[in-house]
Design an enzyme around this catalytic site. Structure first.
Site, short mmCIF file in Angstrom:
data_model
loop_
_atom_site.label_atom_id
_atom_site.label_comp_id
_atom_site.label_asym_id
_atom_site.label_seq_id
_atom_site.Cartn_x
_atom_site.Cartn_y
_atom_site.Cartn_z
N HIS A 81 -8.95 -6.34 -2.94
CA HIS A 81 -9.08 -5.31 -1.91
C HIS A 81 -10.52 -5.14 -1.46
O HIS A 81 -11.47 -5.44 -2.21
CB HIS A 81 -8.52 -3.99 -2.43
CG HIS A 81 -7.03 -4.01 -2.55
ND1 HIS A 81 -6.30 -2.90 -2.89
CD2 HIS A 81 -6.12 -5.00 -2.36
CE1 HIS A 81 -5.01 -3.20 -2.91
NE2 HIS A 81 -4.89 -4.48 -2.60
N GLU A 83 -12.38 -2.49 -1.04
CA GLU A 83 -13.19 -1.59 -1.86
C GLU A 83 -13.70 -2.32 -3.10
O GLU A 83 -14.87 -2.20 -3.48
CB GLU A 83 -12.37 -0.38 -2.33
CG GLU A 83 -11.72 0.40 -1.22
CD GLU A 83 -10.27 0.02 -0.95
OE1 GLU A 83 -9.44 0.93 -0.83
OE2 GLU A 83 -9.97 -1.19 -0.87
N CYS A 119 -5.72 2.41 -2.87
CA CYS A 119 -4.58 2.33 -3.78
C CYS A 119 -5.01 2.87 -5.15
O CYS A 119 -6.19 3.14 -5.38
CB CYS A 119 -4.09 0.89 -3.89
SG CYS A 119 -5.17 -0.20 -4.86
N CYS A 122 -7.74 0.80 -6.80
CA CYS A 122 -9.04 0.97 -6.15
C CYS A 122 -9.62 2.34 -6.45
O CYS A 122 -10.84 2.47 -6.62
CB CYS A 122 -8.94 0.72 -4.65
SG CYS A 122 -8.76 -1.04 -4.24
#
Length: 164
Positions: A81, A83, A119, A122
Protein backbone atom coordinates in the site's frame (compact mmCIF):
# COMPACT_ATOMS: atom_id res chain seq x y z
CA UNK A 1 -5.96 42.01 -0.64
CA UNK A 2 -7.38 38.56 0.06
CA UNK A 3 -4.91 35.68 0.11
CA UNK A 4 -5.79 33.42 -2.83
CA UNK A 5 -3.16 30.81 -2.09
CA UNK A 6 -4.41 27.29 -1.63
CA UNK A 7 -4.11 25.73 1.80
CA UNK A 8 -1.02 23.75 2.68
CA UNK A 9 -3.24 20.68 3.10
CA UNK A 10 -4.46 20.91 -0.49
CA UNK A 11 -0.95 21.69 -1.72
CA UNK A 12 0.35 18.46 -0.18
CA UNK A 13 -2.75 16.53 -1.25
CA UNK A 14 -2.12 17.67 -4.85
CA UNK A 15 1.38 16.22 -4.60
CA UNK A 16 0.00 12.95 -3.15
CA UNK A 17 -2.50 12.83 -6.02
CA UNK A 18 0.34 13.18 -8.53
CA UNK A 19 2.17 10.35 -6.76
CA UNK A 20 -1.00 8.21 -7.06
CA UNK A 21 -0.69 8.33 -10.85
CA UNK A 22 2.42 6.11 -10.53
CA UNK A 23 0.39 3.34 -8.84
CA UNK A 24 0.17 0.03 -10.66
CA UNK A 25 -3.05 -1.38 -9.20
CA UNK A 26 -5.90 -2.16 -11.57
CA UNK A 27 -8.58 -1.32 -8.97
CA UNK A 28 -7.52 1.82 -7.11
CA UNK A 29 -4.51 4.11 -7.28
CA UNK A 30 -3.29 5.58 -4.01
CA UNK A 31 -0.58 8.12 -3.36
CA UNK A 32 0.86 9.06 0.02
CA UNK A 33 3.40 11.60 1.17
CA UNK A 34 4.84 12.13 4.62
CA UNK A 35 5.52 15.74 5.63
CA UNK A 36 7.20 17.20 8.69
CA UNK A 37 8.07 20.86 9.29
CA UNK A 38 6.98 21.68 5.72
CA UNK A 39 9.46 19.21 4.23
CA UNK A 40 8.44 16.12 2.30
CA UNK A 41 10.17 13.14 3.92
CA UNK A 42 8.93 10.38 1.61
CA UNK A 43 6.39 9.44 -1.02
CA UNK A 44 4.72 6.14 -1.80
CA UNK A 45 2.16 4.60 -4.13
CA UNK A 46 0.56 1.18 -4.25
CA UNK A 47 2.33 -1.40 -6.36
CA UNK A 48 3.98 -4.81 -6.29
CA UNK A 49 7.16 -5.25 -4.24
CA UNK A 50 10.37 -4.29 -6.04
CA UNK A 51 11.36 -6.86 -8.62
CA UNK A 52 7.91 -8.47 -8.86
CA UNK A 53 5.58 -7.88 -11.77
CA UNK A 54 2.85 -5.32 -11.23
CA UNK A 55 -0.82 -6.12 -11.82
CA UNK A 56 -0.91 -3.55 -14.63
CA UNK A 57 1.91 -5.52 -16.36
CA UNK A 58 0.21 -8.87 -15.75
CA UNK A 59 -3.15 -7.44 -16.90
CA UNK A 60 -5.08 -8.99 -14.04
CA UNK A 61 -5.87 -8.44 -10.38
CA UNK A 62 -5.84 -11.55 -8.19
CA UNK A 63 -8.48 -10.15 -5.82
CA UNK A 64 -10.71 -9.10 -8.73
CA UNK A 65 -10.28 -12.52 -10.33
CA UNK A 66 -11.42 -14.15 -7.07
CA UNK A 67 -14.34 -11.70 -6.66
CA UNK A 68 -13.02 -10.30 -3.38
CA UNK A 69 -14.73 -7.03 -2.35
CA UNK A 70 -12.90 -3.87 -1.33
CA UNK A 71 -11.54 -4.00 2.20
CA UNK A 72 -11.23 -7.78 2.43
CA UNK A 73 -8.42 -10.32 2.10
CA UNK A 74 -5.57 -7.88 1.53
CA UNK A 75 -3.12 -10.74 2.03
CA UNK A 76 -4.07 -11.88 -1.49
CA UNK A 77 -3.17 -8.50 -3.01
CA UNK A 78 0.14 -8.23 -4.87
CA UNK A 79 0.60 -4.58 -3.88
CA UNK A 80 2.30 -2.87 -1.01
CA UNK A 81 0.00 0.00 0.00
CA UNK A 82 0.97 3.63 -0.61
CA UNK A 83 1.17 4.45 3.10
CA UNK A 84 3.48 1.49 3.75
CA UNK A 85 5.73 2.36 0.80
CA UNK A 86 6.08 5.94 2.08
CA UNK A 87 6.82 4.73 5.61
CA UNK A 88 9.41 2.22 4.34
CA UNK A 89 11.22 5.09 2.58
CA UNK A 90 11.60 7.28 5.70
CA UNK A 91 13.31 6.82 9.03
CA UNK A 92 11.11 6.52 12.11
CA UNK A 93 13.12 9.22 13.89
CA UNK A 94 12.22 11.70 11.14
CA UNK A 95 8.57 10.59 11.00
CA UNK A 96 7.84 11.21 14.69
CA UNK A 97 5.14 13.90 14.80
CA UNK A 98 4.75 14.03 11.01
CA UNK A 99 1.64 14.12 8.83
CA UNK A 100 0.74 11.59 6.15
CA UNK A 101 -1.33 12.88 3.19
CA UNK A 102 -3.36 10.26 1.30
CA UNK A 103 -5.27 10.40 -2.00
CA UNK A 104 -7.14 7.57 -3.71
CA UNK A 105 -8.23 7.46 -7.35
CA UNK A 106 -10.59 5.01 -9.04
CA UNK A 107 -8.56 3.34 -11.79
CA UNK A 108 -11.49 3.05 -14.21
CA UNK A 109 -12.91 6.58 -13.88
CA UNK A 110 -9.96 8.60 -12.58
CA UNK A 111 -12.33 10.06 -9.97
CA UNK A 112 -11.30 10.61 -6.37
CA UNK A 113 -12.13 7.82 -3.93
CA UNK A 114 -14.32 9.91 -1.63
CA UNK A 115 -14.25 7.42 1.23
CA UNK A 116 -10.53 6.65 1.11
CA UNK A 117 -8.99 5.61 4.40
CA UNK A 118 -6.09 3.56 5.68
CA UNK A 119 -6.81 -0.16 5.98
CA UNK A 120 -6.34 -1.84 9.35
CA UNK A 121 -2.79 -2.96 8.52
CA UNK A 122 -1.80 0.53 7.34
CA UNK A 123 -3.34 2.07 10.47
CA UNK A 124 -1.09 -0.15 12.58
CA UNK A 125 1.93 0.80 10.50
CA UNK A 126 1.10 4.54 10.73
CA UNK A 127 0.76 4.23 14.52
CA UNK A 128 4.12 2.46 14.88
CA UNK A 129 5.84 4.95 12.56
CA UNK A 130 5.01 7.76 15.01
CA UNK A 131 2.95 9.74 12.50
CA UNK A 132 0.57 12.09 14.35
CA UNK A 133 -2.06 12.88 11.75
CA UNK A 134 -3.41 11.63 8.44
CA UNK A 135 -5.04 13.99 5.93
CA UNK A 136 -7.29 12.31 3.36
CA UNK A 137 -8.66 14.03 0.25
CA UNK A 138 -12.46 13.74 -0.14
CA UNK A 139 -12.98 16.20 -3.04
CA UNK A 140 -10.59 18.45 -4.94
CA UNK A 141 -10.81 21.01 -2.11
CA UNK A 142 -12.22 19.13 0.91
CA UNK A 143 -10.32 16.78 3.16
CA UNK A 144 -10.55 14.94 6.46
CA UNK A 145 -7.89 15.27 9.15
CA UNK A 146 -7.50 12.25 11.44
CA UNK A 147 -5.61 12.42 14.70
CA UNK A 148 -3.75 9.09 14.84
CA UNK A 149 -4.31 8.96 18.61
CA UNK A 150 -7.97 8.21 17.74
CA UNK A 151 -6.79 4.97 16.08
CA UNK A 152 -4.85 4.08 19.22
CA UNK A 153 -7.73 4.62 21.61
CA UNK A 154 -10.51 3.41 19.28
CA UNK A 155 -8.94 0.05 18.50
CA UNK A 156 -10.92 -1.35 15.56
CA UNK A 157 -9.22 -4.73 15.94
CA UNK A 158 -11.22 -5.23 19.17
CA UNK A 159 -14.60 -4.12 17.84
CA UNK A 160 -14.76 -6.13 14.62
CA UNK A 161 -15.46 -2.90 12.68
CA UNK A 162 -12.54 -2.31 10.41
CA UNK A 163 -13.60 0.95 8.74
CA UNK A 164 -12.38 0.43 5.21
Amino acid sequence: MQDLRQSKENYYLDIAETVAHRATCLRKKYGAIIVKNDSILATGYNGAPRGRQNCCDLNFCQREKLGIPRGERYELCRSVHAEMNAIIAASRENMLGSTLYLVGLDTNTGELVSDACCCTMCKRTVINAGISSVVIRNTPTEFTVINVREWIFNDDSLSGTFGY
